[in-house]
Design an enzyme around this catalytic site. Structure first.
Site, PDB file in Angstrom:
ATOM      1  N   GLY A  46      39.856  32.059  34.784  1.00 32.27           N
ATOM      2  CA  GLY A  46      39.239  33.096  33.972  1.00 32.27           C
ATOM      3  C   GLY A  46      39.582  34.456  34.542  1.00 32.27           C
ATOM      4  O   GLY A  46      39.849  34.579  35.744  1.00 32.27           O
ATOM      5  N   GLN A  51      38.964  43.510  36.108  1.00 33.36           N
ATOM      6  CA  GLN A  51      39.716  43.014  37.270  1.00 33.36           C
ATOM      7  C   GLN A  51      41.164  43.503  37.270  1.00 33.36           C
ATOM      8  O   GLN A  51      41.853  43.409  38.298  1.00 33.36           O
ATOM      9  CB  GLN A  51      39.711  41.480  37.304  1.00 33.36           C
ATOM     10  CG  GLN A  51      38.339  40.885  37.593  1.00 33.36           C
ATOM     11  CD  GLN A  51      38.390  39.383  37.605  1.00 33.36           C
ATOM     12  OE1 GLN A  51      38.283  38.744  36.564  1.00 33.36           O
ATOM     13  NE2 GLN A  51      38.565  38.799  38.779  1.00 33.36           N
ATOM     14  N   CYS A  94      36.693  33.486  42.733  1.00 32.48           N
ATOM     15  CA  CYS A  94      37.015  34.626  41.876  1.00 32.48           C
ATOM     16  C   CYS A  94      38.323  35.225  42.374  1.00 32.48           C
ATOM     17  O   CYS A  94      38.514  35.388  43.579  1.00 32.48           O
ATOM     18  CB  CYS A  94      35.896  35.661  41.962  1.00 32.48           C
ATOM     19  SG  CYS A  94      36.190  37.127  40.966  1.00 32.48           S
ATOM     20  N   LEU A  95      39.202  35.589  41.438  1.00 30.26           N
ATOM     21  CA  LEU A  95      40.485  36.174  41.838  1.00 30.26           C
ATOM     22  C   LEU A  95      40.288  37.514  42.548  1.00 30.26           C
ATOM     23  O   LEU A  95      41.166  37.951  43.275  1.00 30.26           O
ATOM     24  CB  LEU A  95      41.397  36.343  40.613  1.00 30.26           C
ATOM     25  CG  LEU A  95      41.840  35.029  39.940  1.00 30.26           C
ATOM     26  CD1 LEU A  95      42.634  35.313  38.668  1.00 30.26           C
ATOM     27  CD2 LEU A  95      42.653  34.163  40.895  1.00 30.26           C
ATOM     28  N   HIS A 136      30.525  33.690  34.211  1.00 33.58           N
ATOM     29  CA  HIS A 136      31.092  34.427  35.349  1.00 33.58           C
ATOM     30  C   HIS A 136      31.922  35.620  34.844  1.00 33.58           C
ATOM     31  O   HIS A 136      31.806  36.738  35.359  1.00 33.58           O
ATOM     32  CB  HIS A 136      31.950  33.455  36.180  1.00 33.58           C
ATOM     33  CG  HIS A 136      32.755  34.066  37.279  1.00 33.58           C
ATOM     34  ND1 HIS A 136      32.628  33.685  38.600  1.00 33.58           N
ATOM     35  CD2 HIS A 136      33.735  35.009  37.269  1.00 33.58           C
ATOM     36  CE1 HIS A 136      33.470  34.392  39.348  1.00 33.58           C
ATOM     37  NE2 HIS A 136      34.160  35.192  38.567  1.00 33.58           N
ATOM     38  N   GLU A 137      32.735  35.386  33.800  1.00 37.90           N
ATOM     39  CA  GLU A 137      33.601  36.461  33.286  1.00 37.90           C
ATOM     40  C   GLU A 137      32.778  37.539  32.571  1.00 37.90           C
ATOM     41  O   GLU A 137      33.080  38.731  32.685  1.00 37.90           O
ATOM     42  CB  GLU A 137      34.672  35.890  32.354  1.00 37.90           C
ATOM     43  CG  GLU A 137      35.619  34.875  32.987  1.00 37.90           C
ATOM     44  CD  GLU A 137      36.177  35.289  34.334  1.00 37.90           C
ATOM     45  OE1 GLU A 137      36.375  36.499  34.571  1.00 37.90           O
ATOM     46  OE2 GLU A 137      36.402  34.406  35.181  1.00 37.90           O
ATOM     47  N   HIS A 140      31.442  39.976  34.935  1.00 39.72           N
ATOM     48  CA  HIS A 140      32.412  41.006  35.349  1.00 39.72           C
ATOM     49  C   HIS A 140      32.349  42.232  34.427  1.00 39.72           C
ATOM     50  O   HIS A 140      32.551  43.363  34.857  1.00 39.72           O
ATOM     51  CB  HIS A 140      33.842  40.462  35.286  1.00 39.72           C
ATOM     52  CG  HIS A 140      34.292  39.738  36.522  1.00 39.72           C
ATOM     53  ND1 HIS A 140      34.401  40.347  37.746  1.00 39.72           N
ATOM     54  CD2 HIS A 140      34.704  38.454  36.711  1.00 39.72           C
ATOM     55  CE1 HIS A 140      34.847  39.468  38.641  1.00 39.72           C
ATOM     56  NE2 HIS A 140      35.036  38.303  38.045  1.00 39.72           N
TER      57      HIS A 140
HETATM   58 NI    NI Z   1      35.763  36.496  38.846  1.00 47.68          NI
END
Ligand code: NI
Length: 173
Positions: A46, A51, A94-95, A136-137, A140
């Protein structure tokens, strides 16, 4: 194909509240496609627009397994319109917090309303890993990282380590 650099925490760009899009037009579709390329390149499931330094409410998700066909999803202005009473705990990554993981509890099932890649209004029921990932996304888009949903002790430990790694990386060789 454009692979965009992914911002690593701590960074103020990850704390913004993203803005709704008026419609999913060619410009938004371009962002969605670039985000999907960037997510696949980083082997994530995701990715949210902040991000990659964009302030629009856009996320991309693909929770298919390695041996399955890709199942990319493009969501603009995603909204949680219903949640289950039962919860699910998942070891989230998470990236933007590379190599750090922590158990986060969220509703196991959610109903999501969003605009898809063709600007159609959609509503889906997600459960399990898909529900976790979408929540989660969406977090963000409101400037919330998964570490904001764990203990302050754990959060500070992870953010300190990332800050230290950034300082080391910035030092001249
Ligand atoms: Ni994330």
């Amino acid at each position: 194909m454009t692979v965009l650099p992914i911002i690593v925490a701590p960074d103020p760009r990850l704390k913004i509240k993203a803005k709704p899009v008026d419609a999913v037009d060619d410009d938004v579709r371009q962002l969605m496609d670039d985000m999907l390329d960037s997510m696949y390149a980083a082997q994530g499931i995701g990715l949210a627009a902040p991000q990659v330094g964009d302030d629009r409410r856009v996320i991309v998700v693909d929770v298919s397994r390695e041996n399955e066909d890709p199942q990319p999803m493009f969501l603009a202005n995603p909204q949680i319109v219903g949640v289950s009473d039962d919860d699910r705990e998942h070891e989230e990554g998470c990236l933007s917090l590379p190599e750090h993981y922590a158990a986060v509890v969220r509703p196991d099932q959610v109903r999501i309303r969003y605009l898809d890649r063709d600007n159609e209004i959609c509503e889906i029921d997600a459960e399990g890993i898909l529900a976790t990932c979408i929540q989660h996304e969406i977090d963000h888009l409101d400037g919330i990282l998964f570490v904001d949903r764990v203990s302050a002790l754990k959060r500070n430990m992870i953010l300190r380590k990332l800050q230290k790694a950034k300082k080391l990386a910035a030092q001249p060789a």
